[in-house]
Design an enzyme around this catalytic site. Sequence first.
Site, PDB file in Angstrom:
ATOM      1  N   PRO A  14       0.861  -1.195   0.135  1.00 48.86           N
ATOM      2  CA  PRO A  14       0.085   0.047  -0.002  1.00 48.86           C
ATOM      3  C   PRO A  14       1.092   1.264   0.095  1.00 48.86           C
ATOM      4  CG  PRO A  14      -0.217  -1.120   2.112  1.00 48.86           C
ATOM      5  CD  PRO A  14       0.563  -2.143   0.982  1.00 48.86           C
ATOM      6  N   ASN A  15       0.196   2.262  -0.657  1.00 51.11           N
ATOM      7  CA  ASN A  15       0.935   3.718  -0.912  1.00 51.11           C
ATOM      8  C   ASN A  15       2.134   3.724  -1.754  1.00 51.11           C
ATOM      9  OD1 ASN A  15      -1.223   5.035   0.662  1.00 51.11           O
ATOM     10  ND2 ASN A  15      -0.217   3.827   2.449  1.00 51.11           N
ATOM     11  N   ARG A  22       5.206  10.881  -2.761  1.00 48.78           N
ATOM     12  CA  ARG A  22       4.916  10.586  -1.218  1.00 48.78           C
ATOM     13  C   ARG A  22       6.230  10.735  -0.380  1.00 48.78           C
ATOM     14  NH1 ARG A  22       4.713   4.384   1.066  1.00 48.78           N
ATOM     15  NH2 ARG A  22       4.191   5.033   3.211  1.00 48.78           N
ATOM     16  N   TYR A  27      11.583   8.326   0.902  1.00 47.51           N
ATOM     17  CA  TYR A  27      11.314   7.162  -0.161  1.00 47.51           C
ATOM     18  C   TYR A  27      12.064   7.565  -1.394  1.00 47.51           C
ATOM     19  CZ  TYR A  27       7.957   5.326   3.384  1.00 47.51           C
ATOM     20  OH  TYR A  27       7.231   5.154   4.531  1.00 47.51           O
ATOM     21  N   ASN A  78       7.508  -5.783  -1.191  1.00 49.09           N
ATOM     22  CA  ASN A  78       7.767  -4.821  -0.088  1.00 49.09           C
ATOM     23  C   ASN A  78       6.345  -4.660   0.425  1.00 49.09           C
ATOM     24  OD1 ASN A  78       7.654  -2.552   1.535  1.00 49.09           O
ATOM     25  ND2 ASN A  78       8.711  -1.251  -0.061  1.00 49.09           N
ATOM     26  N   ALA A  81       3.181  -1.043   4.906  1.00 46.20           N
ATOM     27  CA  ALA A  81       2.607  -1.085   6.176  1.00 46.20           C
ATOM     28  C   ALA A  81       2.167  -2.256   6.603  1.00 46.20           C
ATOM     29  CB  ALA A  81       1.548  -0.016   6.105  1.00 46.20           C
ATOM     30  N   ASP A  91       1.412 -15.126   7.099  1.00 45.14           N
ATOM     31  CA  ASP A  91       0.845 -16.575   6.738  1.00 45.14           C
ATOM     32  C   ASP A  91       0.621 -17.089   5.452  1.00 45.14           C
ATOM     33  OD1 ASP A  91       0.587 -16.811   9.612  1.00 45.14           O
ATOM     34  OD2 ASP A  91      -1.674 -16.975   9.862  1.00 45.14           O
ATOM     35  N   GLU A 102      12.194  -9.834   1.315  1.00 50.51           N
ATOM     36  CA  GLU A 102      11.623  -8.577   1.790  1.00 50.51           C
ATOM     37  C   GLU A 102      12.451  -7.404   1.596  1.00 50.51           C
ATOM     38  OE1 GLU A 102       9.817  -8.993   5.751  1.00 50.51           O
ATOM     39  OE2 GLU A 102      10.059  -6.899   6.013  1.00 50.51           O
ATOM     40  N   HIS A 104      12.563  -3.023   2.040  1.00 53.05           N
ATOM     41  CA  HIS A 104      12.159  -1.789   2.304  1.00 53.05           C
ATOM     42  C   HIS A 104      13.034  -0.570   1.799  1.00 53.05           C
ATOM     43  CE1 HIS A 104       9.121  -3.632   4.846  1.00 53.05           C
ATOM     44  NE2 HIS A 104      10.235  -4.226   5.226  1.00 53.05           N
ATOM     45  N   ARG A 111      13.347   4.659  12.072  1.00 52.01           N
ATOM     46  CA  ARG A 111      12.178   5.305  11.995  1.00 52.01           C
ATOM     47  C   ARG A 111      11.623   5.185  13.210  1.00 52.01           C
ATOM     48  NH1 ARG A 111       9.448   4.770   6.569  1.00 52.01           N
ATOM     49  NH2 ARG A 111       8.565   6.605   7.157  1.00 52.01           N
TER      50      ARG A 111
END
Length: 154
Positions: A14-15, A22, A27, A78, A81, A91, A102, A104, A111
């Site tokens: 999301p986002n 943003r 970012y 990624n 949130a 899961d 993963e 980020h 942060r």
Amino acid sequence: MNMTLKRVLVIHGPNLNMLGKREPDVYGFQSLDNINALIKEKADACGLTVSIVQTNHEGVMVDTIQNALGQYDAIIINPAAFTHYSIAVRDALAAVALPTIEVHLSNIYCREEFRHHSVTAPVVNGQISGLGYRGYLLALEAMVALLNGGNNQL
Ligand code: DQA
């Protein structure tokens, strides 16, 4: 020898569709389209085929992960949130048990405190955090090694 190209699914949470606009100080200034073009270029250079999905919806992310089984050899994700609270995403990753990295863009460990914990990290092979869009490109390189022989090839 099996010359079929390995298929990697990249999932943006999301986002991340707002990248470029943003919080660019956090970012970066690259749009998601730019980053995706760099991911495709790097995947080609690594001899991987890549599909890229972005979703703002937890259920869609769960469906996308589930549907990867049998369709893809590996996942780069990624979860944005969802990283910090989605047991459903965790899961799903555990259920499909594909090699997974993963990513980020920001360094989640320097942060806000609520970003320091990843519920997904324990069910993935590794995590890259804080290297901006380059994290995705490094994840593709690491994925080649993982697909060629697991963690001991890294
Ligand atoms: C993020 C970090 C998360 O804490 C945040 O919610 C995001 C993006 C990153 O790429 O740095 O949306 O996953």
